[in-house]
Design a protein around this motif. Structure first.
Motif, PDB file in Angstrom:
ATOM      1  N   LEU A  24       0.811  -1.216   0.000  1.00 43.84           N
ATOM      2  CA  LEU A  24       0.000   0.000   0.000  1.00 43.84           C
ATOM      3  C   LEU A  24       0.847   1.269   0.000  1.00 43.84           C
ATOM      4  N   TYR A  25       1.852   1.300   0.870  1.00 40.34           N
ATOM      5  CA  TYR A  25       2.619   2.548   1.076  1.00 40.34           C
ATOM      6  C   TYR A  25       3.988   2.528   0.399  1.00 40.34           C
ATOM      7  N   GLY A  26       4.441   1.319  -0.015  1.00 43.85           N
ATOM      8  CA  GLY A  26       5.806   1.178  -0.542  1.00 43.85           C
ATOM      9  C   GLY A  26       6.711   0.625   0.555  1.00 43.85           C
ATOM     10  N   GLY A  27       7.524  -0.358   0.173  1.00 42.09           N
ATOM     11  CA  GLY A  27       8.379  -1.038   1.149  1.00 42.09           C
ATOM     12  C   GLY A  27       9.338  -0.109   1.863  1.00 42.09           C
ATOM     13  N   GLU A  28       9.748   0.993   1.185  1.00 42.17           N
ATOM     14  CA  GLU A  28      10.729   1.896   1.783  1.00 42.17           C
ATOM     15  C   GLU A  28      10.118   2.689   2.941  1.00 42.17           C
ATOM     16  N   GLN A  29       8.787   2.622   3.068  1.00 41.00           N
ATOM     17  CA  GLN A  29       8.137   3.399   4.121  1.00 41.00           C
ATOM     18  C   GLN A  29       7.804   2.540   5.355  1.00 41.00           C
ATOM     19  N   VAL A  30       8.062   1.224   5.245  1.00 41.71           N
ATOM     20  CA  VAL A  30       7.654   0.309   6.319  1.00 41.71           C
ATOM     21  C   VAL A  30       8.887  -0.308   6.974  1.00 41.71           C
ATOM     22  N   ILE A  31       8.912  -0.301   8.314  1.00 41.01           N
ATOM     23  CA  ILE A  31      10.010  -0.958   9.042  1.00 41.01           C
ATOM     24  C   ILE A  31       9.427  -2.115   9.834  1.00 41.01           C
ATOM     25  N   ALA A  32       9.789  -3.337   9.435  1.00 40.20           N
ATOM     26  CA  ALA A  32       9.344  -4.529  10.160  1.00 40.20           C
ATOM     27  C   ALA A  32      10.348  -4.808  11.274  1.00 40.20           C
ATOM     28  N   THR A  33       9.860  -5.073  12.494  1.00 37.43           N
ATOM     29  CA  THR A  33      10.785  -5.422  13.587  1.00 37.43           C
ATOM     30  C   THR A  33      10.269  -6.655  14.314  1.00 37.43           C
ATOM     31  N   ASP A  34      11.217  -7.434  14.798  1.00 41.66           N
ATOM     32  CA  ASP A  34      10.858  -8.607  15.608  1.00 41.66           C
ATOM     33  C   ASP A  34      12.092  -8.985  16.433  1.00 41.66           C
ATOM     34  N   LEU A  35      11.875 -10.000  17.289  1.00 42.20           N
ATOM     35  CA  LEU A  35      12.919 -10.357  18.254  1.00 42.20           C
ATOM     36  C   LEU A  35      14.192 -10.903  17.619  1.00 42.20           C
ATOM     37  N   ASN A  36      13.993 -11.756  16.588  1.00 45.19           N
ATOM     38  CA  ASN A  36      15.143 -12.532  16.121  1.00 45.19           C
ATOM     39  C   ASN A  36      15.615 -12.180  14.725  1.00 45.19           C
ATOM     40  N   GLU A  37      16.910 -12.265  14.576  1.00 42.77           N
ATOM     41  CA  GLU A  37      17.567 -12.070  13.290  1.00 42.77           C
ATOM     42  C   GLU A  37      17.003 -13.042  12.239  1.00 42.77           C
ATOM     43  N   ALA A  39      14.181 -13.797  11.526  1.00 41.39           N
ATOM     44  CA  ALA A  39      12.960 -13.319  10.848  1.00 41.39           C
ATOM     45  C   ALA A  39      13.287 -12.484   9.610  1.00 41.39           C
ATOM     46  N   ARG A  40      14.562 -12.043   9.510  1.00 44.70           N
ATOM     47  CA  ARG A  40      14.929 -11.101   8.443  1.00 44.70           C
ATOM     48  C   ARG A  40      14.565 -11.605   7.050  1.00 44.70           C
ATOM     49  N   SER A  41      14.764 -12.918   6.813  1.00 41.43           N
ATOM     50  CA  SER A  41      14.562 -13.457   5.467  1.00 41.43           C
ATOM     51  C   SER A  41      13.118 -13.287   4.975  1.00 41.43           C
ATOM     52  N   LYS A  42      12.171 -13.124   5.906  1.00 43.37           N
ATOM     53  CA  LYS A  42      10.765 -12.936   5.505  1.00 43.37           C
ATOM     54  C   LYS A  42      10.528 -11.572   4.868  1.00 43.37           C
ATOM     55  N   PHE A  43      11.432 -10.626   5.144  1.00 46.49           N
ATOM     56  CA  PHE A  43      11.133  -9.226   4.793  1.00 46.49           C
ATOM     57  C   PHE A  43      12.089  -8.674   3.743  1.00 46.49           C
ATOM     58  N   ASP A  44      12.085  -9.332   2.567  1.00 46.03           N
ATOM     59  CA  ASP A  44      12.957  -8.826   1.509  1.00 46.03           C
ATOM     60  C   ASP A  44      12.302  -7.645   0.776  1.00 46.03           C
ATOM     61  N   TYR A  45      11.071  -7.308   1.124  1.00 42.42           N
ATOM     62  CA  TYR A  45      10.347  -6.235   0.431  1.00 42.42           C
ATOM     63  C   TYR A  45      10.304  -4.935   1.233  1.00 42.42           C
ATOM     64  N   CYS A  46      10.834  -4.945   2.482  1.00 46.38           N
ATOM     65  CA  CYS A  46      10.847  -3.705   3.280  1.00 46.38           C
ATOM     66  C   CYS A  46      12.058  -3.766   4.222  1.00 46.38           C
ATOM     67  N   LYS A  47      12.249  -2.703   4.978  1.00 46.18           N
ATOM     68  CA  LYS A  47      13.372  -2.688   5.920  1.00 46.18           C
ATOM     69  C   LYS A  47      13.052  -3.599   7.108  1.00 46.18           C
ATOM     70  N   PHE A  48      14.061  -4.303   7.604  1.00 47.78           N
ATOM     71  CA  PHE A  48      13.856  -5.130   8.804  1.00 47.78           C
ATOM     72  C   PHE A  48      14.907  -4.783   9.850  1.00 47.78           C
ATOM     73  N   GLU A  49      14.473  -4.651  11.107  1.00 52.03           N
ATOM     74  CA  GLU A  49      15.404  -4.426  12.218  1.00 52.03           C
ATOM     75  C   GLU A  49      15.067  -5.405  13.334  1.00 52.03           C
ATOM     76  N   VAL A  50      16.105  -5.958  13.966  1.00 54.30           N
ATOM     77  CA  VAL A  50      15.867  -6.733  15.184  1.00 54.30           C
ATOM     78  C   VAL A  50      15.526  -5.746  16.292  1.00 54.30           C
ATOM     79  N   LEU A  51      14.387  -5.973  16.956  1.00 51.60           N
ATOM     80  CA  LEU A  51      14.004  -5.084  18.059  1.00 51.60           C
ATOM     81  C   LEU A  51      13.219  -5.870  19.106  1.00 51.60           C
ATOM     82  N   ASP A  52      13.725  -5.853  20.346  1.00 48.09           N
ATOM     83  CA  ASP A  52      12.943  -6.339  21.478  1.00 48.09           C
ATOM     84  C   ASP A  52      12.224  -5.107  22.024  1.00 48.09           C
ATOM     85  N   ILE A  53      10.897  -5.109  21.971  1.00 49.87           N
ATOM     86  CA  ILE A  53      10.165  -3.916  22.354  1.00 49.87           C
ATOM     87  C   ILE A  53      10.338  -3.587  23.846  1.00 49.87           C
ATOM     88  N   MET A  54      10.861  -4.545  24.610  1.00 52.76           N
ATOM     89  CA  MET A  54      11.138  -4.265  26.024  1.00 52.76           C
ATOM     90  C   MET A  54      12.440  -3.468  26.178  1.00 52.76           C
TER      91      MET A  54
END
Ligand code: NAD
Length: 315
Positions: A24-37, A39-54
């Motif tokens: 909808l917005y373009g991959g460059e506008q979306v940052i996917a984050t999750d606990l583990n590295e 997960a990165r392979s799932k997000f080849d269409y947008c930016k991915f960062e490892v992030l523990d929200i705690m």
């Protein structure tokens, strides 16, 4: 550029919602984050960062440096897993939500999305066509955390004008990722077993009715709500949301129409008590009236779609 941050993006909901947001917005506008590295392979269409929200310092830094304007906060411990470690579930579910609401206030974010659940209801709630406003006495730590979370969302909207929006999802059924430890997971697992030619051991009774929703409808509802003009979003705790309601014997019958030799055995476990405390069906008329909610899928249409697509899906 203003960015959309998805927290807990690698889960069952996030995997599909993040893709829809990127489309909808373009991959460059979306940052996917999750606990583990991993997960990165799932997000080849947008930016991915490892992030523990705690890790609040890291999260605050990311929001600031990336000019985040919207957050979809999806990370949570789900119902069945939560019962195994209640205090951890409470800490993660509550602390992370309060932190995200604080961030929204501090950085004056445009919008926040946070999912609630039918788990906010409890054994004293009317079970059929459960209304938006009724007795809620959840008896799982997950349900208690969602109920408290709803109150906090409304509080931040009323007191600090944080534009937070929320849906009480029913059990979500998707084929693109495996479920994360909820009481409705059987309705995802059953398709995998049916296609593998294996017998399915169902952890709920055959007549255990629960409200459910196919993932494309959940994504549509989420985006419809997030795109609704601010003044049409009248409910700032969380909206009831519904599309179908079925029992294990009915999803089994729906699959049998395509796979006639599929077998099932019912072996209820601790999750039966959780299911028994939840509604059979939900009245979502406020969502229809306020922002035009209409589901697209019923049980048979969902079964057809999953059985057609699942065999070709690469995890
Ligand atoms: P999930 O368990 O599949 O995914 C949650 C994701 O959050 C996982 O990828 C996990 O790694 C990540 N996560 C966990 N702890 C984290 C942390 N500290 N920091 C960052 N990421 C973390 O869950 P889901 O099914 O995708 O559910 C998403 C949201 O929707 C949750 O809030 C859940 O309560 C809600 N919900 C889901 C359902 C359902 O049927 N799946 C129903 C009602 C509500």
């Amino acid at each position: 550029m203003e960015k959309i941050l998805v927290i807990g993006a690698a889960g069952q909901l996030g995997s599909e919602l993040t893709k829809s947001l990127s489309d909808l917005y373009g991959g460059e506008q979306v940052i996917a984050t999750d606990l583990n590295e991993s997960a990165r392979s799932k997000f080849d269409y947008c930016k991915f960062e490892v992030l523990d929200i705690m890790d609040k310092e890291a999260a605050r830094k990311l929001v600031k440096s990336e000019n985040v304007k919207q957050i979809y906060h999806l990370a949570a411990v789900l119902s069945a897993t939560g019962e195994k470690n209640p205090l951890f579930a409470w800490d993660l579910n509550m602390d992370s939500l309060l932190f995200v609401l604080e961030i929204a206030k501090e950085f004056k974010l445009d919008k926040v999305y946070w999912p609630s659940s039918i788990a906010v209801f409890g054994p004293n709630t009317p079970k059929v066509n459960t209304p938006q406003y009724c007795v809620k006495e959840p008896n799982t730590v997950y349900g208690i955390s969602k109920q408290a979370g709803e109150r906090w969302c409304e509080y931040y909207f009323q007191k600090f004008n944080v534009d937070v929006r929320s849906l009480r999802y029913p059990g979500l059924i998707g084929y693109k990722s495996l479920p994360g430890g909820g009481t409705t997971d059987y309705a995802v697992d059953i398709y995998h077993k049916a296609l593998a030619g294996e017998k399915f051991n169902c952890f709920l009774r055959e007549d255990s009715y629960l409200p459910m929703m196919y993932m494309p409808d959940a994504i549509k509802a989420t985006l419809d709500l997030m795109h609704a003009p601010t003044d049409t979003v009248k409910i700032r705790s969380s909206y009831n949301l519904s599309s179908m309601s079925f029992a294990p014997k009915e999803i089994y019958q729906s699959i049998l129409k395509h796979i006639p030799d599929f077998q099932i055995e019912y072996k209820p476990d601790f999750r039966q008590a959780i299911a028994d405390s939840w509604p059979d069906s939900i009245d979502d008329s406020h969502a229809t009236k306020d922002w035009g909610w209409q589901p697209e899928y019923d049980l048979d249409k969902m079964t057809e779609d999953i059985l057609k697509n699942l065999p070709n899906y690469k995890f």
